[in-house]
Structures are given as structure tokens and as C-alpha cells.
Design an enzyme around this catalytic site. Structure first.
Site, PDB file in Angstrom:
ATOM      1  N   GLU A 165      23.454   8.925  19.542  1.00 38.35           N
ATOM      2  CA  GLU A 165      22.248   9.548  19.013  1.00 38.35           C
ATOM      3  C   GLU A 165      21.520  10.328  20.102  1.00 38.35           C
ATOM      4  O   GLU A 165      21.748  10.094  21.296  1.00 38.35           O
ATOM      5  CB  GLU A 165      21.315   8.446  18.465  1.00 38.35           C
ATOM      6  CG  GLU A 165      21.877   7.683  17.271  1.00 38.35           C
ATOM      7  CD  GLU A 165      21.768   8.469  15.964  1.00 38.35           C
ATOM      8  OE1 GLU A 165      21.735   9.713  15.988  1.00 38.35           O
ATOM      9  OE2 GLU A 165      21.735   7.812  14.903  1.00 38.35           O
ATOM     10  N   ASP A 218      21.581  15.216  13.280  1.00 39.56           N
ATOM     11  CA  ASP A 218      20.747  15.300  14.478  1.00 39.56           C
ATOM     12  C   ASP A 218      21.596  15.609  15.723  1.00 39.56           C
ATOM     13  O   ASP A 218      21.131  15.475  16.852  1.00 39.56           O
ATOM     14  CB  ASP A 218      19.959  13.990  14.681  1.00 39.56           C
ATOM     15  CG  ASP A 218      20.861  12.769  14.776  1.00 39.56           C
ATOM     16  OD1 ASP A 218      22.105  12.926  14.746  1.00 39.56           O
ATOM     17  OD2 ASP A 218      20.331  11.644  14.875  1.00 39.56           O
ATOM     18  N   ASP A 238      33.577   4.384  16.340  1.00 36.32           N
ATOM     19  CA  ASP A 238      32.406   3.513  16.215  1.00 36.32           C
ATOM     20  C   ASP A 238      32.557   2.498  15.086  1.00 36.32           C
ATOM     21  O   ASP A 238      33.475   2.571  14.274  1.00 36.32           O
ATOM     22  CB  ASP A 238      31.135   4.355  16.011  1.00 36.32           C
ATOM     23  CG  ASP A 238      31.321   5.476  14.973  1.00 36.32           C
ATOM     24  OD1 ASP A 238      32.310   5.423  14.222  1.00 36.32           O
ATOM     25  OD2 ASP A 238      30.482   6.380  14.928  1.00 36.32           O
ATOM     26  N   HIS A 274      24.456  14.062  16.484  1.00 34.95           N
ATOM     27  CA  HIS A 274      25.208  12.928  17.045  1.00 34.95           C
ATOM     28  C   HIS A 274      26.708  13.106  16.837  1.00 34.95           C
ATOM     29  O   HIS A 274      27.160  13.750  15.900  1.00 34.95           O
ATOM     30  CB  HIS A 274      24.709  11.572  16.519  1.00 34.95           C
ATOM     31  CG  HIS A 274      25.012  11.221  15.110  1.00 34.95           C
ATOM     32  ND1 HIS A 274      24.038  10.962  14.168  1.00 34.95           N
ATOM     33  CD2 HIS A 274      26.191  11.030  14.469  1.00 34.95           C
ATOM     34  CE1 HIS A 274      24.615  10.638  13.028  1.00 34.95           C
ATOM     35  NE2 HIS A 274      25.912  10.681  13.173  1.00 34.95           N
TER      36      HIS A 274
HETATM   37  C1  GLP Z   1      28.260   9.034  10.814  1.00 31.40           C
HETATM   38  C2  GLP Z   1      29.405   8.730  11.776  1.00 31.40           C
HETATM   39  C3  GLP Z   1      29.822   9.957  12.541  1.00 31.40           C
HETATM   40  C4  GLP Z   1      29.947  11.114  11.580  1.00 31.40           C
HETATM   41  C5  GLP Z   1      28.593  11.473  11.040  1.00 31.40           C
HETATM   42  C6  GLP Z   1      28.596  12.640  10.075  1.00 31.40           C
HETATM   43  O1  GLP Z   1      27.014   8.594  11.215  1.00 31.40           O
HETATM   44  N1  GLP Z   1      29.153   7.671  12.684  1.00 31.40           N
HETATM   45  O2  GLP Z   1      31.028   9.710  13.228  1.00 31.40           O
HETATM   46  O3  GLP Z   1      30.500  12.227  12.224  1.00 31.40           O
HETATM   47  O4  GLP Z   1      28.029  10.353  10.413  1.00 31.40           O
HETATM   48  O5  GLP Z   1      29.014  12.213   8.826  1.00 31.40           O
HETATM   49  P1  GLP Z   1      29.373  13.143   7.632  1.00 31.40           P
HETATM   50  O6  GLP Z   1      30.707  13.713   7.932  1.00 31.40           O
HETATM   51  O7  GLP Z   1      29.393  12.214   6.447  1.00 31.40           O
HETATM   52  O8  GLP Z   1      28.310  14.172   7.524  1.00 31.40           O
END
Ligand code: GLP
Length: 241
Positions: free
Chosen positions: A143, A136, A67, A138
Site C-alpha cells: 500500500e 491507490d 500475497d 498498490h
Molecule cells: C488486490 C490484490 C492485488 C490486485 C489488486 C487489484 O488488492 N491484492 O494483487 O492487483 O487488488 O485487483 P483487481 O484486479 O480486482 O482490480
């Protein structure tokens, strides 16, 4: 599904890096699906160490990231392109032209998504897709929704995601409201999915994602149907299992 129980974040990072390293060793021209967020940072650091010690060669590896924030370009320190360069790519010998992310600066969202789907298709399949897990549920920026978005699409970020990601920005107001993300079907087509999860704050959502109903309200729950899902999670993240 295989769950690799890890002691802590460091242990999880090394074990996940072991799996990726084994793939790169066995198939030097593999396609890696890569992720951002805090969770993969230790994995990238571990892979960089192996590259530096001469154990890994990324010269023929190709990558596609999940992304990118809509509106952010590669010079923007908050963009995922910048994150990947600073935290991984510039430390290894992957060729810049072999690394791919959605184009956050493409204002035409239909074009940005179609272009990225074409890039993914041109790879001929992702061998291993690394994923983190949002609070959440995702994955990438898929989402919670009423349906599973299949291919690359433009998404409105959920308030919980903006809140969680504001730590990387000066304030919540500066977090982009939209992102381009690979879809659930594209993630599910990867030969292997490696879900990396760490921390007590992810325990509840990890339990829901892996053992709850499969529903687009918890996008990661789709992974229950992946034929080759590996979960590398630390004791805190697995504390409700
Ligand atoms: C972001 C990214 C995801 C990631 C998620 C969790 O929003 N787009 O790809 O897995 O957050 O992030 P973290 O590893 O910092 O908890």
C-alpha cells in the site's frame, strides 16, 4: 518499458497469456510469480484453455503468489489460496507442492514473513511476475507508504483497498484488515514483470504509476525502474496516455 496496447479485457487477457505461455514453453521449469484480483481471471482462463488443448505443460512449473489475507486459510473461499486453486491450479497439471502463498493462518507475522522470504529465496528467482494494479497504486498488497517495503511484510490494508475488495465478501466488515505481501524489492528482482491493467477506473492511477514521480505513495511507480517491464493494458486503462 514496453506497453502492449490491447483492445479490451479479452484481448489483454489473451496477449498476457501469450507471454506467460511462451515462457512456460521455452522454460518448462520456470518460476511464475502470480497475482489475484479480478484482472488476472481472464489470463488464467486463457492459460487453462491452452493447457486443455495440449499446448502447455505446467508439470515442472513452480509458482509464488504475491500475497494472502492474514487470518484466512485455504478452506476459506475468500482466501487467495482458495482463489488460486479454484481459478487456476486445479484446472492445470501444476503440482500442488510447487505452488506457494504466504501462510495466512500463521499468527506470528514475523515468522510468516520470514518463512515466505525463505520460500521465495529457495525458488532461485522469479522468472516472470504477474501483477495487477490497485486503485491507490498498490501492487501485491504494498500500500502507499512513506518508504518502499523491501521484503515480505504484514500490511494494514488501506480503506480504499478494503472498499474495493469488499465485493468478494458479504460486507466491508468481513474484509480482513491485514495481509502478508511480498515486498517491492522481491517484485523488482523478478526477471520480467508483466503488469496487467484493464478498465477506465484504472486509467488515472496507471498514468501516475508509469509517468509520474517514483514514490512509495504510488508503490507501482517503482516499476519504472524495472529493466524488463511489460504493461498489457486495454484501451480504457490507457485512455489518458
Ligand atoms: C488486490 C490484490 C492485488 C490486485 C489488486 C487489484 O488488492 N491484492 O494483487 O492487483 O487488488 O485487483 P483487481 O484486479 O480486482 O482490480
Amino acid at each position: 518499458m514496453r506497453i502492449i496496447k490491447c483492445r479490451d479485457y479479452e484481448d489483454m487477457s489473451r496477449k498476457a497469456a501469450n507471454l506467460i505461455g511462451a515462457l512456460v514453453t521455452g522454460r518448462p521449469d520456470c518460476v511464475l510469480g502470480l497475482a489475484t484480483g479480478s484482472t488476472p481471471l481472464g489470463i488464467y482462463a486463457s492459460l487453462i484453455r491452452r493447457y486443455e488443448s495440449g499446448d502447455l505443460d505446467f508439470s515442472a512449473v513452480k509458482s509464488v503468489n504475491l500475497d494472502e489475507y492474514r487470518g484466512l486459510g485455504e478452506q476459506d473461499p475468500q482466501s487467495y489460496r482458495y482463489y488460486m486453486r479454484e481459478n487456476f491450479f486445479r484446472h492445470i497439471n501444476i503440482r500442488p507442492e510447487n505452488t506457494h502463498l504466504p501462510d495466512g493462518l500463521e499468527p506470528d507475522s514475523e515468522k510468516a514473513c520470514a518463512d515466505y522470504d525463505a520460500v521465495i529465496a529457495s525458488m532461485g528467482g522469479v522468472d516472470l511476475q504477474l501483477l495487477g494494479l490497485g486503485h491507490d497504486g498498490h501492487i501485491g498488497f504494498n500500500e502507499p507508504n512513506d518508504f518502499f517495503d523491501k521484503e515480505t511484510h504484514c500490511v494494514d490494508l488501506a480503506p480504499m483497498t478494503i472498499e474495493a475488495n469488499k465485493r468478494f465478501f458479504a460486507s466491508a466488515d468481513e474484509v480482513p484488515r491485514q495481509a502478508y505481501t511480498m515486498g517491492i524489492a522481491a517484485i523488482m528482482r523478478a526477471g520480467c514483470v508483466l503488469l496487467a491493467v484493464s478498465g477506465k477506473d484504472k486509467a488515472q492511477i496507471l498514468k501516475e504509476a508509469l509517468t509520474g514521480p517514483v514514490t512509495p505513495r504510488v508503490p507501482a511507480s517503482a516499476l519504472q525502474f524495472h529493466p524488463h517491464l511489460i504493461v498489457a493494458a486495454d484501451a480504457d486503462a490507457l485512455s489518458l496516455f
